[in-house]
Design a protein around this motif. Sequence first.
Motif, PDB file in Angstrom:
ATOM      1  N   ASP A 191       0.822  -1.213   0.000  1.00  0.00           N
ATOM      2  CA  ASP A 191       0.000   0.000   0.000  1.00  0.00           C
ATOM      3  C   ASP A 191       0.849   1.252   0.000  1.00  0.00           C
ATOM      4  OD1 ASP A 191      -2.291  -1.426  -0.030  1.00  0.00           O
ATOM      5  OD2 ASP A 191      -2.546  -1.442   2.155  1.00  0.00           O
ATOM      6  N   ARG A 192       1.913   1.221   0.802  1.00  0.00           N
ATOM      7  CA  ARG A 192       2.836   2.350   0.888  1.00  0.00           C
ATOM      8  C   ARG A 192       4.253   1.828   0.748  1.00  0.00           C
ATOM      9  NH1 ARG A 192      -0.682   2.496   4.648  1.00  0.00           N
ATOM     10  NH2 ARG A 192       0.663   1.442   6.125  1.00  0.00           N
ATOM     11  N   GLN A 193       5.203   2.739   0.581  1.00  0.00           N
ATOM     12  CA  GLN A 193       6.613   2.343   0.548  1.00  0.00           C
ATOM     13  C   GLN A 193       6.927   1.603   1.857  1.00  0.00           C
ATOM     14  OE1 GLN A 193       9.781   1.141   0.061  1.00  0.00           O
ATOM     15  NE2 GLN A 193       9.790   2.644  -1.596  1.00  0.00           N
ATOM     16  N   PRO A 194       7.384   0.356   1.785  1.00  0.00           N
ATOM     17  CA  PRO A 194       7.665  -0.394   3.019  1.00  0.00           C
ATOM     18  C   PRO A 194       8.887   0.126   3.787  1.00  0.00           C
ATOM     19  CG  PRO A 194       7.310  -1.875   1.149  1.00  0.00           C
ATOM     20  CD  PRO A 194       7.451  -0.498   0.599  1.00  0.00           C
ATOM     21  N   ASN A 195       9.694   0.974   3.171  1.00  0.00           N
ATOM     22  CA  ASN A 195      10.888   1.522   3.834  1.00  0.00           C
ATOM     23  C   ASN A 195      11.948   0.483   4.174  1.00  0.00           C
ATOM     24  OD1 ASN A 195      10.122   4.242   3.797  1.00  0.00           O
ATOM     25  ND2 ASN A 195       8.800   3.914   5.583  1.00  0.00           N
ATOM     26  N   VAL A 196      11.782  -0.699   3.677  1.00  0.00           N
ATOM     27  CA  VAL A 196      12.830  -1.724   3.762  1.00  0.00           C
ATOM     28  C   VAL A 196      12.794  -2.485   2.439  1.00  0.00           C
ATOM     29  CG1 VAL A 196      12.767  -2.151   6.265  1.00  0.00           C
ATOM     30  CG2 VAL A 196      11.215  -3.409   4.748  1.00  0.00           C
ATOM     31  N   TYR A 197      13.854  -3.227   2.166  1.00  0.00           N
ATOM     32  CA  TYR A 197      13.739  -4.245   1.128  1.00  0.00           C
ATOM     33  C   TYR A 197      13.940  -5.587   1.808  1.00  0.00           C
ATOM     34  CZ  TYR A 197      18.922  -4.363   0.964  1.00  0.00           C
ATOM     35  OH  TYR A 197      20.254  -4.484   1.271  1.00  0.00           O
ATOM     36  N   TRP A 198      13.611  -6.665   1.118  1.00  0.00           N
ATOM     37  CA  TRP A 198      13.760  -7.982   1.722  1.00  0.00           C
ATOM     38  C   TRP A 198      14.812  -8.799   0.985  1.00  0.00           C
ATOM     39  CZ3 TRP A 198       9.107  -5.459   1.994  1.00  0.00           C
ATOM     40  CH2 TRP A 198       8.443  -5.457   3.236  1.00  0.00           C
ATOM     41  N   GLU A 199      15.807  -9.282   1.728  1.00  0.00           N
ATOM     42  CA  GLU A 199      16.739 -10.256   1.165  1.00  0.00           C
ATOM     43  C   GLU A 199      16.029 -11.600   1.136  1.00  0.00           C
ATOM     44  OE1 GLU A 199      20.794  -8.201   3.007  1.00  0.00           O
ATOM     45  OE2 GLU A 199      19.914  -9.958   3.973  1.00  0.00           O
ATOM     46  N   VAL A 200      16.203 -12.332   0.066  1.00  0.00           N
ATOM     47  CA  VAL A 200      15.532 -13.628  -0.067  1.00  0.00           C
ATOM     48  C   VAL A 200      16.577 -14.740  -0.013  1.00  0.00           C
ATOM     49  CG1 VAL A 200      13.920 -14.994  -1.439  1.00  0.00           C
ATOM     50  CG2 VAL A 200      13.846 -12.486  -1.569  1.00  0.00           C
ATOM     51  N   TYR A 201      16.323 -15.719   0.860  1.00  0.00           N
ATOM     52  CA  TYR A 201      17.253 -16.835   1.048  1.00  0.00           C
ATOM     53  C   TYR A 201      16.594 -18.170   0.764  1.00  0.00           C
ATOM     54  CZ  TYR A 201      20.253 -13.461   3.350  1.00  0.00           C
ATOM     55  OH  TYR A 201      21.039 -12.387   3.604  1.00  0.00           O
ATOM     56  N   VAL A 202      17.323 -19.062   0.137  1.00  0.00           N
ATOM     57  CA  VAL A 202      16.922 -20.461   0.002  1.00  0.00           C
ATOM     58  C   VAL A 202      18.029 -21.274   0.649  1.00  0.00           C
ATOM     59  CG1 VAL A 202      16.644 -22.356  -1.635  1.00  0.00           C
ATOM     60  CG2 VAL A 202      15.531 -20.166  -2.077  1.00  0.00           C
ATOM     61  N   ALA A 203      17.714 -21.922   1.777  1.00  0.00           N
ATOM     62  CA  ALA A 203      18.766 -22.602   2.540  1.00  0.00           C
ATOM     63  C   ALA A 203      18.156 -23.708   3.386  1.00  0.00           C
ATOM     64  CB  ALA A 203      19.467 -21.586   3.437  1.00  0.00           C
ATOM     65  N   PRO A 204      18.979 -24.641   3.845  1.00  0.00           N
ATOM     66  CA  PRO A 204      18.461 -25.639   4.779  1.00  0.00           C
ATOM     67  C   PRO A 204      17.912 -24.930   6.016  1.00  0.00           C
ATOM     68  CG  PRO A 204      20.707 -26.191   4.090  1.00  0.00           C
ATOM     69  CD  PRO A 204      20.412 -24.829   3.567  1.00  0.00           C
ATOM     70  N   PRO A 205      16.853 -25.473   6.636  1.00  0.00           N
ATOM     71  CA  PRO A 205      16.258 -24.815   7.800  1.00  0.00           C
ATOM     72  C   PRO A 205      17.316 -24.516   8.863  1.00  0.00           C
ATOM     73  CG  PRO A 205      14.923 -26.689   7.126  1.00  0.00           C
ATOM     74  CD  PRO A 205      16.149 -26.711   6.281  1.00  0.00           C
TER      75      PRO A 205
ATOM     76  N   ALA B 133      19.688 -22.292   8.834  1.00  0.00           N
ATOM     77  CA  ALA B 133      20.924 -21.634   8.403  1.00  0.00           C
ATOM     78  C   ALA B 133      20.846 -20.127   8.657  1.00  0.00           C
ATOM     79  CB  ALA B 133      21.178 -21.909   6.927  1.00  0.00           C
ATOM     80  N   GLU B 134      21.971 -19.541   9.056  1.00  0.00           N
ATOM     81  CA  GLU B 134      22.043 -18.098   9.271  1.00  0.00           C
ATOM     82  C   GLU B 134      21.941 -17.381   7.921  1.00  0.00           C
ATOM     83  OE1 GLU B 134      22.441 -15.390  11.509  1.00  0.00           O
ATOM     84  OE2 GLU B 134      21.470 -17.023  12.622  1.00  0.00           O
ATOM     85  N   PRO B 135      21.067 -16.412   7.777  1.00  0.00           N
ATOM     86  CA  PRO B 135      21.032 -15.672   6.508  1.00  0.00           C
ATOM     87  C   PRO B 135      22.291 -14.818   6.339  1.00  0.00           C
ATOM     88  CG  PRO B 135      19.310 -14.902   8.027  1.00  0.00           C
ATOM     89  CD  PRO B 135      20.071 -15.976   8.735  1.00  0.00           C
ATOM     90  N   ASN B 136      23.019 -15.082   5.273  1.00  0.00           N
ATOM     91  CA  ASN B 136      24.251 -14.338   5.028  1.00  0.00           C
ATOM     92  C   ASN B 136      24.318 -13.969   3.548  1.00  0.00           C
ATOM     93  OD1 ASN B 136      26.823 -13.483   4.495  1.00  0.00           O
ATOM     94  ND2 ASN B 136      27.824 -15.417   5.058  1.00  0.00           N
ATOM     95  N   PRO B 137      24.260 -12.658   3.243  1.00  0.00           N
ATOM     96  CA  PRO B 137      24.201 -12.253   1.831  1.00  0.00           C
ATOM     97  C   PRO B 137      25.475 -12.593   1.053  1.00  0.00           C
ATOM     98  CG  PRO B 137      24.335 -10.332   3.270  1.00  0.00           C
ATOM     99  CD  PRO B 137      24.158 -11.528   4.156  1.00  0.00           C
ATOM    100  N   GLU B 138      26.542 -12.971   1.750  1.00  0.00           N
ATOM    101  CA  GLU B 138      27.759 -13.361   1.031  1.00  0.00           C
ATOM    102  C   GLU B 138      27.727 -14.851   0.663  1.00  0.00           C
ATOM    103  OE1 GLU B 138      29.679 -10.810   0.447  1.00  0.00           O
ATOM    104  OE2 GLU B 138      28.850  -9.454   1.959  1.00  0.00           O
ATOM    105  N   SER B 139      26.693 -15.571   1.123  1.00  0.00           N
ATOM    106  CA  SER B 139      26.655 -17.020   0.885  1.00  0.00           C
ATOM    107  C   SER B 139      25.823 -17.367  -0.347  1.00  0.00           C
ATOM    108  CB  SER B 139      26.065 -17.721   2.103  1.00  0.00           C
ATOM    109  OG  SER B 139      24.665 -17.498   2.141  1.00  0.00           O
ATOM    110  N   GLU B 140      25.909 -18.644  -0.771  1.00  0.00           N
ATOM    111  CA  GLU B 140      25.139 -19.101  -1.934  1.00  0.00           C
ATOM    112  C   GLU B 140      23.643 -19.069  -1.669  1.00  0.00           C
ATOM    113  OE1 GLU B 140      27.493 -21.744  -0.958  1.00  0.00           O
ATOM    114  OE2 GLU B 140      28.744 -21.993  -2.759  1.00  0.00           O
ATOM    115  N   SER B 141      23.253 -19.029  -0.411  1.00  0.00           N
ATOM    116  CA  SER B 141      21.831 -19.128  -0.118  1.00  0.00           C
ATOM    117  C   SER B 141      21.079 -17.808  -0.354  1.00  0.00           C
ATOM    118  CB  SER B 141      21.621 -19.588   1.326  1.00  0.00           C
ATOM    119  OG  SER B 141      22.162 -18.649   2.210  1.00  0.00           O
ATOM    120  N   TRP B 142      21.806 -16.712  -0.521  1.00  0.00           N
ATOM    121  CA  TRP B 142      21.143 -15.439  -0.851  1.00  0.00           C
ATOM    122  C   TRP B 142      20.861 -15.413  -2.349  1.00  0.00           C
ATOM    123  CZ3 TRP B 142      23.405 -10.984  -3.544  1.00  0.00           C
ATOM    124  CH2 TRP B 142      22.514  -9.902  -3.645  1.00  0.00           C
ATOM    125  N   ILE B 143      19.572 -15.336  -2.715  1.00  0.00           N
ATOM    126  CA  ILE B 143      19.251 -15.430  -4.140  1.00  0.00           C
ATOM    127  C   ILE B 143      18.850 -14.092  -4.757  1.00  0.00           C
ATOM    128  CG2 ILE B 143      18.649 -17.882  -4.037  1.00  0.00           C
ATOM    129  CD1 ILE B 143      15.666 -16.958  -4.117  1.00  0.00           C
TER     130      ILE B 143
END
Length: 471
Positions: free
Chosen positions: A359-373, A375-385
């Motif tokens: 509805d409005r600008q969310p003021n954030v973006y979302w990093e999307v991860y595909v990883a085994p349950p 796992a720590e979300p890390n944008p430097e890893s293969e799991s950040w898509i």
Amino acid sequence: MSLRRSRNRLQTRRKFLKTTAAAIAGATLFDVEKLFAITSHVRLDVGPLTAASPDLVSYAKAIKAMQALPVADPLSWAYQAAIHGTTLSGSHVAWNTCQHGTIFFWSWHRMYLYWFERIIRKMSGNPNFALPYWNYESAGERNLPAPFRNSASSLYTVNRGVGWNAGTASLPSSAVATSGFMPTIPYYPAQSGCEGTPHATVHVTIGSWMGVISTAAQDPIFYLHHANIDRLWNLWLKQGGGRSDPLTDNTWKTTKWTFFDESGKEVHMTSCDVLRAAEQLDYVYQKEGKQATEYCPKVLPFPIWEVEAIQPLPAIKLPPGPDPVPFRVDISQFAQRLSAVRADQKQELALQLTGVEADRQPNVYWEVYVAPPGAEPNPESESWIGNVALFGHGIHDEHQHGEFQPAEFSFPIARALDAAAAKNAKEIQLTFVPRGALISAADAAQAERNESTLTVGKAEIVSRRLTTRQP
Ligand code: C2O
């Protein structure tokens, strides 16, 4: 229009260089470099520049002069920003015409910057002015460039998110990554990938004026951000490998857009007028090397994707707040697909998100991860898509022209699935992590909160194959 003129200018320049070659023979190399410097426009990396660098001095001077003009004057700061988008009422030629989520994202913004740059040359009295670009992918340039943080300068505005003007906020690495769209071969998906990350992510992360389509172009940093997005178009194309501008698409080639030249006269331009920046528009980027050259009357097969849905996922609602929103998918069903993808470079698996809206600008973006349950979300890893970032397009209260269209995103996932399989995972978990500027703990207390829920109408895993459309 200007195309012929610019070509003539080039020819004159070449002649000039040739006839002065003899005279130059006795001069030092430094003089020759200087000669080139004044005869072509090089858009510089803003990183090493200071407030005393000629391009920033001229930019600041022009902004001041433009801000003093009445809104209805096409050369005024307000009018130029309103061509992109505005909250002002009243209708003036070309207002609110920026292109987001359409086939014209790269080409329209290139035209916009081109005429804007010519106006800055005129208003600053510096015919050599070229718009610098913000090279935020370089690790040393994640803060707002210092000359834009000095409150006494016209490069400054108070309307930026918390910490930016203090120099304490910075862009997260996932916001500036070009690795998402650069490998993509078909033009429209590559363009829309770039429109998401780094384009929308940088807008959203800076926030305030920059975060919203109707105010963004009032911030002087906007044009440096877009110079970089424009440079990325060149760099993407230059990789070759079948990448091409959409030269078989007549709508893309012939739709005319309206701008103003430095005398305030209305001008019109099509995407065909902006294919070869150096030759047609007389500018190059520092360190970019030789540009790819494309010509409009080209009759060649055009790369596209053929998409096949293979696994629907539940619809997704991302609530405000700091918690990741996970859900899980059995990985075994992709085993066969994965080996097919590994064997065939033209094939890939992707997570496709359609019907994305807020509805409005969310003021954030979302990093999307595909990883085994777990796992720590890390944008430097293969799991950040990739990232889901909205700017204008897909946001209901920023919707300005045409019919409302939700946004869509797609991210390759084979690499992440492979990494999960290598860890013997039975399931993968899809996780969305909200992300904003990197700021100090003290600043975080007063930072703008995520205010809007994001809805993903349809999520699915698709397989897609590179094929060609014959003209
Ligand atoms: Cu038309 Cu980055 O905006």
